[in-house]
Design a protein around this motif. Structure first.
Motif, PDB file in Angstrom:
ATOM      1  N   GLN A 194     -30.562  -8.200 -46.832  1.00 24.61           N
ATOM      2  CA  GLN A 194     -29.849  -9.037 -47.810  1.00 24.61           C
ATOM      3  C   GLN A 194     -29.221 -10.198 -47.049  1.00 24.61           C
ATOM      4  O   GLN A 194     -29.733 -11.300 -47.066  1.00 24.61           O
ATOM      5  CB  GLN A 194     -28.854  -8.193 -48.595  1.00 24.61           C
ATOM      6  N   CYS A 195     -28.122  -9.953 -46.308  1.00 24.56           N
ATOM      7  CA  CYS A 195     -27.535 -11.066 -45.555  1.00 24.56           C
ATOM      8  C   CYS A 195     -28.353 -11.397 -44.310  1.00 24.56           C
ATOM      9  O   CYS A 195     -28.288 -12.502 -43.789  1.00 24.56           O
ATOM     10  CB  CYS A 195     -26.097 -10.747 -45.158  1.00 24.56           C
ATOM     11  N   GLY A 196     -29.092 -10.440 -43.797  1.00 22.11           N
ATOM     12  CA  GLY A 196     -29.955 -10.678 -42.636  1.00 22.11           C
ATOM     13  C   GLY A 196     -29.297 -10.473 -41.285  1.00 22.11           C
ATOM     14  O   GLY A 196     -29.954 -10.619 -40.254  1.00 22.11           O
ATOM     15  N   TYR A 197     -28.004 -10.117 -41.281  1.00 22.86           N
ATOM     16  CA  TYR A 197     -27.301 -10.027 -39.995  1.00 22.86           C
ATOM     17  C   TYR A 197     -27.853  -8.905 -39.114  1.00 22.86           C
ATOM     18  O   TYR A 197     -27.996  -9.070 -37.900  1.00 22.86           O
ATOM     19  CB  TYR A 197     -25.790  -9.819 -40.214  1.00 22.86           C
ATOM     20  N   CYS A 198     -28.198  -7.786 -39.733  1.00 22.23           N
ATOM     21  CA  CYS A 198     -28.665  -6.638 -38.943  1.00 22.23           C
ATOM     22  C   CYS A 198     -30.149  -6.751 -38.618  1.00 22.23           C
ATOM     23  O   CYS A 198     -30.668  -5.962 -37.837  1.00 22.23           O
ATOM     24  CB  CYS A 198     -28.411  -5.332 -39.696  1.00 22.23           C
ATOM     25  N   THR A 199     -30.850  -7.706 -39.253  1.00 20.13           N
ATOM     26  CA  THR A 199     -32.319  -7.729 -39.242  1.00 20.13           C
ATOM     27  C   THR A 199     -32.945  -7.876 -37.846  1.00 20.13           C
ATOM     28  O   THR A 199     -33.878  -7.134 -37.527  1.00 20.13           O
ATOM     29  CB  THR A 199     -32.841  -8.826 -40.187  1.00 20.13           C
ATOM     30  N   LEU A 245     -27.277   0.103 -38.188  1.00 21.08           N
ATOM     31  CA  LEU A 245     -26.587   0.140 -39.467  1.00 21.08           C
ATOM     32  C   LEU A 245     -26.865  -1.136 -40.244  1.00 21.08           C
ATOM     33  O   LEU A 245     -27.078  -2.205 -39.662  1.00 21.08           O
ATOM     34  CB  LEU A 245     -25.082   0.299 -39.247  1.00 21.08           C
ATOM     35  N   CYS A 246     -26.877  -1.037 -41.567  1.00 19.18           N
ATOM     36  CA  CYS A 246     -27.012  -2.210 -42.435  1.00 19.18           C
ATOM     37  C   CYS A 246     -25.896  -2.154 -43.458  1.00 19.18           C
ATOM     38  O   CYS A 246     -25.922  -1.316 -44.353  1.00 19.18           O
ATOM     39  CB  CYS A 246     -28.363  -2.194 -43.145  1.00 19.18           C
ATOM     40  N   ARG A 247     -24.899  -3.026 -43.292  1.00 27.21           N
ATOM     41  CA  ARG A 247     -23.746  -2.969 -44.199  1.00 27.21           C
ATOM     42  C   ARG A 247     -24.104  -3.438 -45.609  1.00 27.21           C
ATOM     43  O   ARG A 247     -23.411  -3.165 -46.555  1.00 27.21           O
ATOM     44  CB  ARG A 247     -22.558  -3.753 -43.640  1.00 27.21           C
ATOM     45  N   CYS A 248     -25.204  -4.173 -45.752  1.00 28.72           N
ATOM     46  CA  CYS A 248     -25.666  -4.541 -47.097  1.00 28.72           C
ATOM     47  C   CYS A 248     -26.382  -3.368 -47.764  1.00 28.72           C
ATOM     48  O   CYS A 248     -26.665  -3.417 -48.955  1.00 28.72           O
ATOM     49  CB  CYS A 248     -26.623  -5.725 -47.046  1.00 28.72           C
ATOM     50  N   GLY A 249     -26.721  -2.356 -46.982  1.00 26.73           N
ATOM     51  CA  GLY A 249     -27.394  -1.197 -47.574  1.00 26.73           C
ATOM     52  C   GLY A 249     -28.823  -1.467 -47.990  1.00 26.73           C
ATOM     53  O   GLY A 249     -29.298  -0.942 -48.992  1.00 26.73           O
TER      54      GLY A 249
HETATM   55  S1  FES Z   1     -28.986  -7.147 -44.343  1.00 28.28           S
HETATM   56 FE1  FES Z   1     -26.854  -7.457 -44.287  1.00 28.28          FE
HETATM   57  S2  FES Z   1     -26.255  -6.010 -42.784  1.00 28.28           S
HETATM   58 FE2  FES Z   1     -28.316  -5.508 -43.095  1.00 28.28          FE
END
Ligand code: FES
Ligand SMILES: Cc1cc2nc3c(=O)[nH]c(=O)nc-3n(C[C@H](O)[C@H](O)[C@H](O)COP(=O)(O)OP(=O)(O)OC[C@H]3O[C@@H](n4cnc5c(N)ncnc54)[C@H](O)[C@@H]3O)c2cc1C
Ligand code: SF4
Ligand code: FES
Lengths: 328, 168
Positions: free
Chosen positions: B97-102, B147-151
């Motif tokens: 979703q936000c892409g931070y963990c990607t 971990l992916c905080r966006c789930g």
């Molecule tokens: S896509 Fe947002 S933390 Fe995984």
């Protein structure tokens, strides 16, 4: 992080020289030490990188056992063909800990020496007798969910958090230690970690300048080997309670019952009285309960962790039940 | 220090301050900001990179310890014009979703598929020996360090499963 100087040791001698100094610390995988250095819980002036001194191999021993080098990664150990076939309780315990990324870096020696996960220990604004002798213990009467119920003292109620060493304790492995004068001494894993007593800062028997070079496993014992870890989520969490078990049943009776427990004390907990009580008996709910009675005879909770006492009883019961079914 | 490290095939000198984590070295010194800092304590996996074929958390290691090592970051796996199969699968399955963990998820998954190919067991494996399979349960266990905080977990697993099936 506080400034420090970084030196790479080339040989064991080098490493021993470098770490002899009170302000110097050895770094292996770094997954525990760097975490604590960022929190300023550990503030070494010199870091001695021991990753290139050798001692990373996993080799057969003359008596049919296995020697696991201090610098073998936890992954290398868990995937080693002989560990998987002959010492499955060890492979299972390692795989139940941390994550693949961490296990790829974590080493045998570092895993044995990892520090407690007590929140007061890792927060330098809190009192903690382990980190700052005489400052008090925040966990007694505080947040103590992860804390010990066996072998505690009025100074410290922390647990040893690791999984690997619990399996090593059940297997009765030996820690091989190089002393600064060039000798080697061997200490059973069961005696390697200390209880907190009046010296909670002392977590194991290593003296300044001593380094672990290997862990040796005895010749394979067979049996049903189980590592059961109970945690708050099904992956990637420290143990609330864990049980490592090597069980053999012949002609309907226990002939081997080597057990060790994680999450309950400042060390992997091993009580030979449990083995004595089980061996020779016919598996039954009554005898499982008797084993738990012995284990928990002197257990004492600190409020938040009271649940560990019935949880340890039920987990031991389940493991003995499963082992009995597997042997049938 | 005159030691060097290879990052995505290019040689670099190691930093002079030994405190520099590999993560900070990649992001600040080399400007490779694809690798992310989530927790800086080994807990989230956003900083996952591949060293000599093995995935690790770059926040919990010092750059100075990696003289002679070969590091691959998300930038080294593929480009927008020429993405890796996993990068493409994450796009197709909306694995974020936000892409931070990607970037960490994709580096981790890249090494993870190799671990399964090597038949390395996991905590979820029924047997410690024999062939390992990339089942949903296996993928979830093996990826639990990311971990992916966006789930976005369901789509992350779908993307990885597809690549695992194609390469099986
Ligand atoms: S896509 Fe947002 S933390 Fe995984
Ligand atoms: C998020 C997270 C989750 C985790 N979950 C688990 C878990 O579920 N179960 C579990 O068991 N562990 C878990 N761990 C802990 C992990 O297993 C340890 O950090 C790791 O095993 C430490 O090994 P290392 O080689 O990285 O040690 P380092 O960080 O390099 O060293 C740790 C200590 O050991 C000393 N040391 C290292 N090698 C030697 C040697 N040869 N001789 C003498 N002293 C030595 C160092 O001086 C230092 O004091 C987790 C860690 C993190 C960050
Ligand atoms: S339990 Fe031990 S480690 Fe935790 S605060 Fe008390 S003294 Fe410190
Ligand atoms: S930033 Fe390294 S694990 Fe979170």
């Amino acid at each position: 992080m506080r400034p420090f100087s970084y030196t790479r040791a080339r040989t064991l001698d080098d490493a021993a020289q470098l770490t002899h100094d009170d302000t110097a610390v050895a770094i292996a995988g770094g997954t525990n030490l760097l975490d604590l250095m960022k929190l300023q819980v550990e503030t070494p002036e010199t870091l001695a990188d021991i990753n290139r001194i050798g001692f990373g191999g996993i080799e057969d021993t003359d008596d049919g056992g296995l020697s696991i080098g201090a610098l073998a990664s936890n992954t290398e150990t868990a995937v080693h063909p002989r560990v998987r076939s002959d010492y499955p309780v060890l492979a299972r315990a390692i795989l139940a800990g941390a994550t693949q990324q961490l296990r790829n870096k974590a080493t045998t020696g570092g895993n044995l020496c990892q520090r407690t996960r007590c929140f007061y220990f890792t927060n330098i604004d809190q009192p903690c007798n382990k980190r700052e002798p005489g400052s008090g213990c925040g966990a007694i009467d505080g947040i103590a969910k992860l804390h010990a119920v066996l072998g505690t003292s009025d100074q410290c109620i922390a647990t040893y958090p690791g999984d690997m060493a619990v399996a090593l304790s059940a297997l009765d492995a030996q820690v091989e230690i190089a002393t600064p004068n060039g000798d080697t001494r061997r200490v059973p894993v069961r005696d390697f970690h200390c209880l907190p007593g009046d010296t909670p800062w002392r977590e194991n028997v290593l003296e300044k300048g001593e380094l672990i070079t290997a862990v040796t496993l005895p010749a394979p014992v067979g049996g049903t080997q189980i590592y059961r870890k109970v945690r708050e989520r099904s992956s990637y969490a420290f143990a609330l309670v864990s049980v490592a078990a090597i069980i053999e049943i012949e002609d309907g009776k226990f002939t081997r019952a080597d057990l060790a427990f994680g999450g309950l004390a400042h060390k992997p907990w091993h009580d030979p009285r449990i083995t004595d009580a089980l061996v020779g008996t016919v598996p039954s709910d009554e005898i499982f309960d008797k084993a738990a009675d012995i284990l928990l005879e002197d257990a004492r909770g600190f409020g938040e962790n009271d649940f560990k006492i019935p949880l340890a009883r039920r987990t031991l019961h389940a493991v003995l039940q499963n082992a009995t079914e597997a042997a049938a | 220090m005159s030691d060097t490290i290879s990052v995505n095939g290019k040689q670099h000198s190691l930093p002079s301050d030994p405190r520099t984590s590999l993560l900070d070295f990649l992001r600040h010194d080399l400007g490779l900001t694809g690798t992310k800092k989530g927790c800086d304590h080994g807990q989230c996996g956003a900083c996952t990179v591949i060293i000599n074929g093995i995935r690790i958390n770059s926040c919990l290691t010092l750059a100075a310890m990696h003289d002679g090592d070969e590091v691959t970051t998300i930038e080294g796996l593929g480009t927008p014009e020429n993405p890796s199969v996993l990068q493409k699968a994450f796009l197709e399955h909306d694995g974020f979703q936000c892409g931070y963990c990607t970037p960490g998820q994709i580096c981790s998954a890249t090494a993870m598929l190799q671990e399964i190919a090597n038949n390395w067991p996991s905590d979820a494996s029924e047997s410690l020996e024999g062939e390992m399979a990339a089942t949903g349960e296996e993928i979830r266990e093996r990826m639990s360090g990311n971990l992916c905080r966006c789930g976005a977990y369901a789509n992350i697993v779908a993307a990885i499963s597809e690549v695992a099936e194609e390469s099986a």
